[in-house]
Structures are given as C-alpha cells and as structure tokens.
Design a protein around this motif. Structure first.
Motif, short mmCIF file in Angstrom:
data_model
loop_
_atom_site.label_atom_id
_atom_site.label_comp_id
_atom_site.label_asym_id
_atom_site.label_seq_id
_atom_site.Cartn_x
_atom_site.Cartn_y
_atom_site.Cartn_z
N LYS A 64 54.17 46.97 32.30
CA LYS A 64 55.10 46.08 31.75
C LYS A 64 54.72 44.65 31.57
CE LYS A 64 60.14 45.25 32.22
NZ LYS A 64 61.35 45.54 33.00
N GLU A 82 58.50 39.58 37.21
CA GLU A 82 59.03 40.59 37.31
C GLU A 82 59.33 40.86 39.02
OE1 GLU A 82 60.58 42.64 35.66
OE2 GLU A 82 60.21 42.20 33.68
N ASP A 94 52.49 39.90 24.42
CA ASP A 94 53.70 39.42 23.54
C ASP A 94 53.53 37.80 23.54
OD1 ASP A 94 53.88 42.22 22.54
OD2 ASP A 94 55.61 42.40 23.94
N ASP A 96 64.42 38.90 36.58
CA ASP A 96 63.46 38.62 35.45
C ASP A 96 63.62 37.37 35.06
OD1 ASP A 96 63.96 41.98 34.15
OD2 ASP A 96 62.77 41.24 35.66
N THR A 126 53.95 42.47 28.29
CA THR A 126 55.02 41.16 28.02
C THR A 126 54.05 39.89 27.91
OG1 THR A 126 56.65 42.24 29.26
CG2 THR A 126 56.77 39.65 29.15
N CYS A 175 56.14 34.57 32.74
CA CYS A 175 57.15 35.48 32.91
C CYS A 175 56.77 36.02 34.25
CB CYS A 175 57.33 36.68 31.93
SG CYS A 175 55.92 37.75 31.98
N ILE A 214 61.69 34.45 32.59
CA ILE A 214 60.82 33.95 31.33
C ILE A 214 60.84 32.43 31.52
CG2 ILE A 214 60.85 33.80 28.89
CD1 ILE A 214 60.00 36.51 29.59
#
Length: 292
Positions: free
Chosen positions: A159, A140, A166, A126, A163, A138, A128
């Motif tokens: 997911k 994944e 957010d 992962d 994210t 981000c 960021i």
C-alpha cells in the motif's frame, strides 16, 4: 521484472514496476553484483545531521533516570527563529519526557488494552504531506507492534510503496528534467515500531524502494536516549529534510515544454496497476493479465 510479475497470482510490487532489493524474490532474477549496482546507482542517502544538532542529541547519553533527563533538558534555551532545528529537538524531547513525568509511559495494562480495543474497531490514522496541490509524502499507522502482521506487511510492502509511486509520478510531471533526482518518503507506524520508506526512479521507468528500520521506541526511561534519539533524528528531522529537498527541486524546475504532436514526449514514470477488486464477477471479454 515481467517474469517475476507473471509468477505471482496475488498482487506483488513487481506488478506496479516497484523494486526493493530487500525482497528475496529478486535473488532468483538478479545476481548479488546486479543488486548492488541497483542499490548504488544514484544512491538513496540520508541527509547528514548538522553538527550542533548531533551534539545536542549526543548530550543525552548516560542520562538514565527521569531526574537526569528533566535536569538536562532545562540546561538549554534555544531561539526558535535563529535555532529552529535545536528548538524543535528540545521541544520534542520535552514532550516525550513529559510522558514519563505524567506516567503515560511506560505503558500500563490499561493503555495496552486500549490499543487492543482500537485494533478491534479498526481505527487507523493516515497522513498526507502536501504543499498547495502537490503531495510530497505520506504515512500509515496501525496499533500492532508486530511489523510482520498482515496489516504491517500489506502497508509496508504494497500500500505505502504504491502510494509513494503515485506521488512520485505526479511530482515528476512538475519537473520532468529532474525525474531521476526526485525522492519521496513515507512512514509506516506499527504500534511502537516506525519504518521509513524512500522511493525514487534512478534510471529508466522502474521505481526503487528502500526501507530503513523498523525503529522501536520502548517506554523505558533507562533506554530513552538509546531508543528515542535515533528515532527523532531519522523519522522526523531527516525525513523532513528529504521532503524539503524535493520541494526545492520541484520549485527550481524552470524547463518549458511546448505541446507537440510528432515530437518526443517528456519521460514519465508509468502509474501503478489498479488493485484487483475481490468479489467482482469477471466480464466475458476481460483478460487475465497474469496468465496472458
């Protein structure tokens, strides 16, 4: 959106007020004209490649042998200070073609078996992207090449978009006057497939999600230019520019908002709804938001 959210007993992006016009579920609630209007309102667009960078990428056309690729990459000598994009592109191509030179590509049975072993132990990377205390994007990553497997669907449809939202919520608090101009980007890597996701809030409080891809990178010298060059342009350069543009928008925001009890609050994007926790007992006073 509320009607669609109430329809599903499992978690859906609509529960977090995220809308992707590629989701067939919305066809029962919006006409084709309305979906087109959603797509074209303050549209999400990819940055254009500089002419010099595009010319360099296209120079690899018809280079279908390892000797041709190795010979062509030696013809250029870019200055990292005055030609940073071209220097980066050349270095990336050198690293990628070295995988063929040292027989790391195409994939062998051993490397495929290693991928399967990684999947068994659940290894995941992962990432960021942030500057200071602010996050801008981000990523994944998973081992499966199938973008429709359970992990790929969960990350690309739930997911990662949550994210990104957010991140978008936090960035809009830094520049509330630019809420409708901020766009955040994220990547989902499923084996050799890479998909770019861009999320924004063109109007109101619902966020819009757009996916580009998946782009596939096969370990074949013959298809190196056809497969790797578009991936390099989209996933790396254009994604980088999107994030740099967001950084400029945030840093340029000089609006001063004074605290007020009675005055209107600055516009905000509502946060994502928390994911339900499996295996927990419901308290006697807990309300099921899906059935009420």
């Amino acid at each position: 959106m509320k009607m669609l959210a109430l329809k599903y007993s499992h978690h859906h992006p609509a529960h977090s007020m995220i809308l992707s016009t590629k989701d067939d579920a919305w066809k029962d609630y919006f006409s084709p004209q309305e979906l087109h209007q959603i797509n074209t309102l303050n549209p999400i667009e990819l940055p254009s490649l500089p002419a010099s960078l595009k010319e360099y990428f296209l120079s690899y056309q018809r280079k279908k042998t390892l000797d041709q690729l190795l010979e062509h990459r030696k013809r250029h000598d870019f200055n990292p200070r005055t030609q940073p994009d071209l220097y980066w592109a050349q270095k990336s191509i050198i690293h990628a073609t070295d995988l063929f030179l040292y027989q790391q590509l195409p994939a062998t049975y051993d490397t495929e078996k290693g991928q399967l072993n990684r999947k068994v132990v659940g290894t995941k990377v992962d990432l960021i992207i942030k500057q200071g205390n602010l996050e801008y994007g981000c990523m994944e990553a998973g081992c499966s090449d199938d973008p429709l497997n359970t992990k790929g669907v969960d990350e690309g449809r739930l997911k990662l978009p949550r994210t990104l939202k957010d991140i978008l919520c936090r960035l809009t608090k830094e520049a509330p006057g630019k809420m409708n101009d901020i766009k955040v980007a994220g990547l989902v890597i499923s084996g050799i497939n890479i998909t770019l996701y861009i999320e924004d809030c063109p109007a109101g409080s619902v966020t819009r999600l757009k996916s580009i891809g998946p782009y596939e990178f096969r370990g074949s010298v013959e298809k190196f230019a056809k497969k790797f060059i578009p991936l390099l342009a989209l996933v790396v350069w254009q994604t980088k520019v999107i994030m740099k543009n967001m950084l400029q928008i945030i840093n340029a925001g000089e609006e001063i908002i004074f605290p007020s009890i009675d005055g209107p609050e600055p516009p905000q994007i509502p946060p994502c709804m928390p994911s339900p926790k499996l295996g927990t007992k419901r308290k006697h006073n807990q309300v099921d938001y899906l059935n009420n």
